[in-house]
Design an enzyme around this catalytic site. Structure first.
Site, mmCIF file in Angstrom:
data_model
loop_
_atom_site.group_PDB
_atom_site.id
_atom_site.type_symbol
_atom_site.label_atom_id
_atom_site.label_comp_id
_atom_site.label_asym_id
_atom_site.label_seq_id
_atom_site.Cartn_x
_atom_site.Cartn_y
_atom_site.Cartn_z
ATOM 1 N N ARG A 210 0.823 -1.219 0.000
ATOM 2 C CA ARG A 210 0.000 0.000 0.000
ATOM 3 C C ARG A 210 0.849 1.258 0.000
ATOM 4 O O ARG A 210 0.347 2.342 -0.269
ATOM 5 C CB ARG A 210 -0.855 0.050 1.268
ATOM 6 N N GLU B 112 9.917 -23.438 21.860
ATOM 7 C CA GLU B 112 10.556 -22.200 21.418
ATOM 8 C C GLU B 112 11.033 -21.413 22.629
ATOM 9 O O GLU B 112 10.423 -21.484 23.703
ATOM 10 C CB GLU B 112 9.563 -21.333 20.648
ATOM 11 N N ASP C 183 -2.152 -21.337 16.636
ATOM 12 C CA ASP C 183 -0.939 -20.873 15.957
ATOM 13 C C ASP C 183 -0.026 -22.039 15.569
ATOM 14 O O ASP C 183 0.630 -21.995 14.529
ATOM 15 C CB ASP C 183 -0.184 -19.909 16.891
ATOM 16 N N LYS D 213 10.579 -28.108 5.805
ATOM 17 C CA LYS D 213 11.829 -28.328 6.543
ATOM 18 C C LYS D 213 12.458 -29.642 6.081
ATOM 19 O O LYS D 213 11.765 -30.639 5.898
ATOM 20 C CB LYS D 213 11.560 -28.363 8.057
ATOM 21 N N LYS E 4 5.960 -21.278 24.017
ATOM 22 C CA LYS E 4 6.930 -20.184 23.870
ATOM 23 C C LYS E 4 7.607 -19.959 25.212
ATOM 24 O O LYS E 4 7.067 -20.297 26.259
ATOM 25 C CB LYS E 4 6.220 -18.917 23.415
ATOM 26 N N HIS F 32 1.136 -26.922 12.232
ATOM 27 C CA HIS F 32 2.451 -27.580 12.230
ATOM 28 C C HIS F 32 2.437 -28.935 12.955
ATOM 29 O O HIS F 32 2.907 -29.940 12.425
ATOM 30 C CB HIS F 32 3.506 -26.689 12.875
ATOM 31 N N LYS G 285 -0.913 -19.499 6.597
ATOM 32 C CA LYS G 285 -1.650 -19.387 7.836
ATOM 33 C C LYS G 285 -1.435 -18.011 8.467
ATOM 34 O O LYS G 285 -0.412 -17.414 8.189
ATOM 35 C CB LYS G 285 -1.255 -20.479 8.814
HETATM 36 C C1 BG6 Z 1 4.878 -19.850 12.954
HETATM 37 C C2 BG6 Z 1 4.180 -19.375 14.191
HETATM 38 O O1 BG6 Z 1 3.988 -20.490 12.089
HETATM 39 O O2 BG6 Z 1 5.904 -20.772 13.308
HETATM 40 C C3 BG6 Z 1 5.167 -18.739 15.157
HETATM 41 O O3 BG6 Z 1 3.192 -18.423 13.827
HETATM 42 C C4 BG6 Z 1 6.308 -19.685 15.446
HETATM 43 O O4 BG6 Z 1 4.516 -18.364 16.368
HETATM 44 C C5 BG6 Z 1 6.904 -20.217 14.148
HETATM 45 O O5 BG6 Z 1 7.286 -18.973 16.183
HETATM 46 C C6 BG6 Z 1 7.913 -21.301 14.427
HETATM 47 O O6 BG6 Z 1 8.571 -21.642 13.235
HETATM 48 P P1 BG6 Z 1 10.044 -22.212 13.258
HETATM 49 O O7 BG6 Z 1 10.331 -22.532 11.834
HETATM 50 O O8 BG6 Z 1 10.916 -21.126 13.824
HETATM 51 O O9 BG6 Z 1 10.014 -23.412 14.145
#
Ligand code: BG6
Length: 491
Positions: free
Chosen positions: A51, A218, A237, A184, A340, A242, A150
């Site tokens: 934009r 994480e 999320d 991955k 997290k 995943h 997503k």
């Molecule tokens: C994303 C999530 O899809 O994947 C994030 O929205 C997350 O919250 C991330 O941190 C993790 O991805 P990766 O590749 O760092 O494990």
């Protein structure tokens, strides 16, 4: 630049949200690396769209600046950058207004190429309007491909709305729904491990496997995404996409071939076999957590509530005991866990095999640990097989579990490409195997919604855990109730 140019259909790549985080951190660096390895089609523009009014020169400078952060110094090559930046263009577009697509049209109509890829790195709320406008302005046709990412909705209904809006303009075969976990290397390797090694298949079922653990831990917090994250939480999320995709790859039946629909049909069957978790058993089968302040690697980090600036109950941690109700997996729990601000960053799948049926080495203080297959997705991608061996020396049979360790980095001594590199190239080549089909996303939402509704109905609250720990105590209890424990030995 390696000279491996392939006969790929010339493709213009248009990135909506071209000045956003995803474009600058992931998509552009991924395209750069593919060009460096001689794998992008020989011709085709890379057009950032957003934009903001910006000149081409300023946009190229923005991408270059981002590369300082996101392309490792050792991978940066001036000649490749020159070739790459020559392909970069910018168009100012108000995504919702068909009348503002003129600049983009002009760029695409100048030396038009055969194929167009539209990557919608924007909020999902504009996927529909962009798709519509691309058709209304004649920029997209049946040879175009569209990539979406997503969050694809926040529940089944909102997913359907978004998806239907896109499918009004593109056919299912043209839509590439990215789940970057599928790109991955180690996740792709999971299929190779299972289906190119005969030794595992006979053991890959409830007779031999006690349970499966899938962990994506994480250390980061919500970063600068509070407003998104606080509405979604860890279940939507991470688990809905995943973790469920990983579960599918572990649990699916061998597909007859590696064709897109053969693989996705098998994954779909797994999703359909997931035992629903409802308000009746949600408290027993799930744990919600939220981090409070704590320390990570010696540094103090604030509580989630402080980061989002409100008394939120959004979960930053979730643990689930799931079941796949079919012959192969009857009686084998799948424990899923993600969070997290946990103690370490690691993602892994641990397949715990059953103990031997009869012990013949009686002099042990306790039962020797049994076999375990550990597939480490990140960091330090590896596959480890824990075996029980005899400790050398006289004095009877002393047993110890040791690892056969296949480190992918040491074995191949090659740079591990980012997931987006593989996935973007798959879109260019037209291979949707590693992308999610509509019906898969639907099923994943259906199962996830059961848990969300269960939480709502029972008022299950997020239990707090100290940042830098392994999550709330209840997550340990979930395993202890079953006489099991989480695999946290990271060596
Ligand atoms: C994303 C999530 O899809 O994947 C994030 O929205 C997350 O919250 C991330 O941190 C993790 O991805 P990766 O590749 O760092 O494990």
């Amino acid at each position: 630049m390696k000279n491996k140019t392939q006969a790929l259909t010339p493709t213009d790549i248009v990135i909506f949200g071209g000045n956003g985080d995803l474009a600058l951190r992931k998509i552009m660096p991924a395209l750069y690396h593919r060009l460096r390895d001689g794998q992008l089609p020989k011709t085709g523009k890379i057009i950032g769209v957003a934009r903001k009014e910006m000149s081409r020169k300023d946009y190229v400078a923005l991408v270059r600046e981002a590369f300082g952060q996101y392309v490792p110094k050792a991978d940066f090559d001036k000649n490749v950058w020159k070739a790459f930046s020559d392909r970069i263009f910018y168009a100012h577009v108000e995504a919702q207004e068909a009348g503002s697509y003129g600049e983009l049209k002009k760029l695409l109509d100048d030396k038009p190429v055969e194929r167009r890829m539209f990557y919608l790195a924007t909020p999902a709320s504009v996927f529909g309007p962009i798709s519509y406008n691309l058709h209304a302005t004649g920029l997209a046709n049946e040879r175009s491909r569209v990539v979406i990412e997503k969050p694809l909705g926040h529940d089944l209904e909102s997913f359907r709305e978004i998806n239907n809006a896109v499918l009004e303009c593109f056919s299912e075969q043209q839509v590439y729904r990215i789940d970057h976990y599928l790109g991955k290397e180690t996740v792709q390797n999971l299929m190779v491990l299972r289906f190119a090694n005969h030794m595992f298949e006979r053991l890959w079922k409830g007779d031999a496997i006690d349970h499966v653990q899938i962990t994506v831990a994480e250390t980061v917090g919500v970063e600068a995404r509070e407003s998104y994250y606080d509405k979604y939480g860890a279940l939507r999320d991470m688990v809905q996409n995943h973790l469920l995709q990983l579960l599918c790859l572990v649990a699916m039946e061998p597909p007859a071939q590696i064709s897109p629909d053969a693989v996705r049909d098998e994954k779909l069957k797994v999703l359909r076999s997931l035992r629903p978790i409802t308000d009746k058993d949600v408290a027993w089968h799930t744990v919600k957590g939220q981090y409070k302040e704590g320390k990570l690697k010696g540094k103090s980090v604030p509580a989630y509530r402080k980061e989002v600036g409100r008394a939120s109950d959004t979960e930053t941690f979730v643990a689930i005991k799931a079941h796949v109700d079919n012959w192969r997996w009857s009686g084998v729990p799948f424990y899923l866990r993600t969070g997290k601000r946990l103690a370490e960053r690691f993602s892994e799948i641990a397949i715990q095999f059953r103990p031997v049926p009869h012990h013949i080495f009686p002099d042990q203080d306790s039962d020797p640990e049994t076999n375990k297959l550990i597939i480490r997705l990140q960091p330090d991608e590896s596959v480890k097989l824990q075996m029980v061996t005899k400790v050398p020396g006289p004095g009877g049979y002393r047993l110890k579990p040791v690892n056969l360790n296949l480190s992918l980095a040491d074995t191949f001594n090659e740079r591990t490409p980012d997931a987006y590199e593989r996935l973007l190239m798959d879109v260019v080549r037209g291979n949707p195997t590693l992308f999610m089909r509509s019906d898969e996303v639907e099923e994943a939402w259906k199962w996830t919604e059961g848990i969300l509704n269960g939480w709502k109905k029972t008022g299950q609250e997020a239990k707090s855990y100290v940042a830098g720990s392994w999550g709330p105590q209840d997550a340990q209890a979930l395993m202890e109730r079953d006489n099991r424990k989480w695999h946290e030995d990271l060596n």
